[in-house]
Design a protein around this motif. Structure first.
Motif, PDB file in Angstrom:
ATOM      1  N   PRO A 156       0.831  -1.214   0.000  1.00  0.00           N
ATOM      2  CA  PRO A 156       0.000   0.000   0.000  1.00  0.00           C
ATOM      3  C   PRO A 156       0.863   1.261   0.000  1.00  0.00           C
ATOM      4  CG  PRO A 156      -0.702  -1.558   1.703  1.00  0.00           C
ATOM      5  CD  PRO A 156       0.623  -2.031   1.197  1.00  0.00           C
ATOM      6  N   SER A 157       0.376   2.271  -0.686  1.00  0.00           N
ATOM      7  CA  SER A 157       1.072   3.558  -0.711  1.00  0.00           C
ATOM      8  C   SER A 157       0.044   4.648  -0.986  1.00  0.00           C
ATOM      9  CB  SER A 157       2.161   3.563  -1.793  1.00  0.00           C
ATOM     10  OG  SER A 157       1.578   3.530  -3.084  1.00  0.00           O
ATOM     11  N   ASP A 158       0.505   5.884  -0.891  1.00  0.00           N
ATOM     12  CA  ASP A 158      -0.394   7.004  -1.148  1.00  0.00           C
ATOM     13  C   ASP A 158      -0.854   7.032  -2.599  1.00  0.00           C
ATOM     14  OD1 ASP A 158      -0.209   7.820   1.459  1.00  0.00           O
ATOM     15  OD2 ASP A 158       1.425   9.226   1.088  1.00  0.00           O
ATOM     16  N   CYS A 159      -0.028   6.459  -3.490  1.00  0.00           N
ATOM     17  CA  CYS A 159      -0.370   6.554  -4.912  1.00  0.00           C
ATOM     18  C   CYS A 159      -1.040   5.294  -5.455  1.00  0.00           C
ATOM     19  CB  CYS A 159       0.877   6.873  -5.737  1.00  0.00           C
ATOM     20  SG  CYS A 159       2.061   5.517  -5.834  1.00  0.00           S
ATOM     21  N   LEU A 160      -0.920   4.151  -4.777  1.00  0.00           N
ATOM     22  CA  LEU A 160      -1.481   2.892  -5.261  1.00  0.00           C
ATOM     23  C   LEU A 160      -2.558   2.382  -4.315  1.00  0.00           C
ATOM     24  CD1 LEU A 160      -1.302   0.387  -7.238  1.00  0.00           C
ATOM     25  CD2 LEU A 160       0.263  -0.602  -5.545  1.00  0.00           C
ATOM     26  N   LYS A 161      -3.715   2.074  -4.864  1.00  0.00           N
ATOM     27  CA  LYS A 161      -4.770   1.501  -4.040  1.00  0.00           C
ATOM     28  C   LYS A 161      -5.692   0.646  -4.914  1.00  0.00           C
ATOM     29  CE  LYS A 161      -7.963   5.438  -4.424  1.00  0.00           C
ATOM     30  NZ  LYS A 161      -8.793   6.417  -3.674  1.00  0.00           N
ATOM     31  N   PRO A 162      -6.264  -0.418  -4.334  1.00  0.00           N
ATOM     32  CA  PRO A 162      -7.248  -1.202  -5.069  1.00  0.00           C
ATOM     33  C   PRO A 162      -8.595  -0.487  -5.067  1.00  0.00           C
ATOM     34  CG  PRO A 162      -6.926  -2.143  -2.885  1.00  0.00           C
ATOM     35  CD  PRO A 162      -5.970  -0.992  -3.001  1.00  0.00           C
ATOM     36  N   VAL A 163      -9.265  -0.504  -6.206  1.00  0.00           N
ATOM     37  CA  VAL A 163     -10.563   0.168  -6.305  1.00  0.00           C
ATOM     38  C   VAL A 163     -11.696  -0.808  -6.618  1.00  0.00           C
ATOM     39  CG1 VAL A 163      -9.612   2.413  -6.890  1.00  0.00           C
ATOM     40  CG2 VAL A 163     -10.098   0.767  -8.719  1.00  0.00           C
ATOM     41  N   SER A 164     -11.348  -2.025  -7.042  1.00  0.00           N
ATOM     42  CA  SER A 164     -12.363  -3.052  -7.231  1.00  0.00           C
ATOM     43  C   SER A 164     -11.703  -4.420  -7.154  1.00  0.00           C
ATOM     44  CB  SER A 164     -13.090  -2.890  -8.575  1.00  0.00           C
ATOM     45  OG  SER A 164     -12.227  -3.156  -9.656  1.00  0.00           O
ATOM     46  N   ILE A 165     -12.499  -5.431  -6.814  1.00  0.00           N
ATOM     47  CA  ILE A 165     -11.995  -6.796  -6.737  1.00  0.00           C
ATOM     48  C   ILE A 165     -12.934  -7.718  -7.502  1.00  0.00           C
ATOM     49  CG2 ILE A 165     -10.752  -6.526  -4.549  1.00  0.00           C
ATOM     50  CD1 ILE A 165     -13.151  -7.828  -3.155  1.00  0.00           C
ATOM     51  N   LEU A 166     -12.375  -8.820  -7.977  1.00  0.00           N
ATOM     52  CA  LEU A 166     -13.173  -9.803  -8.696  1.00  0.00           C
ATOM     53  C   LEU A 166     -14.021 -10.580  -7.706  1.00  0.00           C
ATOM     54  CD1 LEU A 166     -13.863 -11.224 -11.340  1.00  0.00           C
ATOM     55  CD2 LEU A 166     -11.890 -12.737 -10.961  1.00  0.00           C
ATOM     56  N   GLU A 167     -15.294 -10.578  -7.939  1.00  0.00           N
ATOM     57  CA  GLU A 167     -16.222 -11.288  -7.057  1.00  0.00           C
ATOM     58  C   GLU A 167     -16.025 -12.787  -7.204  1.00  0.00           C
ATOM     59  OE1 GLU A 167     -20.922 -10.701  -5.957  1.00  0.00           O
ATOM     60  OE2 GLU A 167     -20.337 -10.750  -8.062  1.00  0.00           O
ATOM     61  N   LEU A 168     -16.140 -13.511  -6.093  1.00  0.00           N
ATOM     62  CA  LEU A 168     -16.003 -14.964  -6.103  1.00  0.00           C
ATOM     63  C   LEU A 168     -17.279 -15.607  -5.582  1.00  0.00           C
ATOM     64  CD1 LEU A 168     -12.929 -14.076  -6.277  1.00  0.00           C
ATOM     65  CD2 LEU A 168     -12.440 -16.273  -5.197  1.00  0.00           C
ATOM     66  N   PRO A 169     -17.513 -16.877  -5.946  1.00  0.00           N
ATOM     67  CA  PRO A 169     -18.729 -17.559  -5.471  1.00  0.00           C
ATOM     68  C   PRO A 169     -18.649 -17.855  -3.979  1.00  0.00           C
ATOM     69  CG  PRO A 169     -17.325 -19.085  -6.668  1.00  0.00           C
ATOM     70  CD  PRO A 169     -16.726 -17.728  -6.850  1.00  0.00           C
TER      71      PRO A 169
END
Length: 413
Positions: free
Chosen positions: A363-376
């Motif tokens: 994690p950093s100030d410039c990198l972040k996850p904005v969505s994830i692949l949904e799983l069953p």
């Protein structure tokens, strides 16, 4: 001593094919039917299910914003065809196991996931199928085959119109044997230091010791045998091109499968982070940047076990005795945990259902996850009976995340 690191774990019953993991006491088991509901329908086509990427808290303002870079990464153990046998997957409909159907199902699934980067494990038809077919869909790739006689390996596929590869390195976990032998040689040299007036009797004794070691080279309790598992990984630095330049390091790996050999997986995890930290330093110095870092793969480790805890903490629960593997902690965390929690499972067979696959990032100030692949979830109809099936061409599920990088003058190249 290296033996202090080789921890004996509890005895577990083996199930399934190598490298399928076995059922542990901590794994949630569930009863499954032996066949999927679609079997017997000869007209059924292999139609892989593709789930959506779902936004997470603070999930940015949408794909393609001019002031940020968005890219999608998917990690997937695609199940090497060399391991696909009806005796190992008796629960799977026979048509789902045939290469002609599986290959097209896998290609369709990868295409529909629309990732910018794929980190694939158990790739065993790279030259004959994946490389050319993925090129036709706009992907370049790098690949490393497992050591020894193993036919599968790890590959990174990337959209060549959005990323330029700057550097790459492969990881051979069998190198741990050389590190151990180097340490043993140093120790033996120190012990065998003798005054000049002593004859060569010690040399013959040392020769006997070497012969004894050779005689026991197949002993699984010998660390030199134990650490040689023919597992690999690959890492590369990419310059993302649009709308501004930024360097991201991606690493893809597949750790050893056997839960009875948790000590080997822990040694591999230590070596992985050590090599990754060295690679990051090299990229930083050579290209004058501060790269983002993402690590993904099949770690054959469940949430909360020693390997998982080491990866997210940078500290092993047991002391390593390989002095050259310094503790080089990388501040990484799992993207699914960061956004809400690990999925209930990523591997699904009648005898084993649990999470083994992860995407870690720094994690950093410039990198972040904005969505994830949904799983069953466990009671989803598309996983009933276990995998592979008509909906899923592998016994693993793909996992994925979309990341957003905001512009920072300190990290541009």
């Amino acid at each position: 001593m290296i033996m202090n690191m080789l921890i004996k774990t509890r005895t577990l019953a083996l199930t399934g094919r190598p490298p399928l993991p076995t059922v542990t006491a901590s794994v949630r088991r569930r009863k499954m039917s032996t066949r999927t509901s679609t079997e017997g329908n000869s007209s059924s086509k292999v139609a892989p299910m593709v789930r959506e990427f779902v936004r997470v808290g603070g999930g940015g303002s949408g794909r393609g914003q001019p002031d940020c870079i968005r890219f999608r990464l998917v990690s997937y153990n695609i199940l090497a065809q060399v391991y696909v046998k009806s005796s190992l997957f008796p629960h799977s409909p026979s048509p789902c196991l045939r290469w002609k159907a599986r290959s097209q199902a896998l290609l369709t699934l990868l295409k529909n996931l629309r990732a910018d980067f794929f980190c694939l494990q158990e790739v065993d038809e790279y030259e004959s199928f994946y490389k050319k077919n993925m090129e036709d869909h706009g992907y370049s790739s790098i690949y490393v085959q497992r050591s020894g006689q193993k036919r599968d390996g790890c590959g990174i596929f990337y959209k060549n119109n959005g990323a330029e590869m700057l550097a790459k390195e492969i990881i051979e976990y069998n190198d741990l044997v050389d590190l151990l032998q180097g340490e043993t040689t140093k120790s033996a040299d120190k012990q065998n230091e003798t005054p000049a007036n002593i004859d060569n009797g010690a040399a013959s004794e040392n020769d006997s010791s070497v012969k004894s070691c050779l005689e026991h080279r197949e002993d699984p309790n010998d660390p030199r045998v134990r650490l040689k598992r023919d597992c690999v990984g690959i890492m590369a630095a990419f310059r993302l091109k649009d709308p501004f330049h930024h360097v991201v390091i991606l690493a893809n790996t597949h750790l050893y499968w056997d839960p009875e050999w948790a000590d080997v997986k822990l040694a591999q995890a230590k070596y992985l982070l050590s090599r990754l930290a060295q690679f990051k330093t090299m990229v930083t110095e050579k290209f004058g940047c501060t790269p983002s870092l993402i690590l993904s793969g099949d770690f054959n480790s469940t949430p909360g076990d020693k390997v998982y805890q080491y990866l997210i903490s940078g500290n092993s629960l047991s002391a390593s005795s390989i002095s050259c593997l310094e503790e080089l902690p990388l501040p990484i965390c799992s993207v699914y945990t960061f956004t809400g929690g690990e999925p209930p499972f990523t591997n699904c067979t009648p005898d084993f259902t649990n999470t083994l696959d992860y995407i870690f990032f720094s994690p950093s100030d410039c990198l972040k996850p904005v969505s994830i692949l949904e799983l069953p979830v466990l009671d989803s109809p598309d996983v009933a009976g276990g995998l592979p099936n008509y909906s899923h061409p592998s016994d693993h599920l793909p996992i994925g995340a979309e990341f957003e990088i905001t512009e920072d003058q300190d990290i541009q190249v």
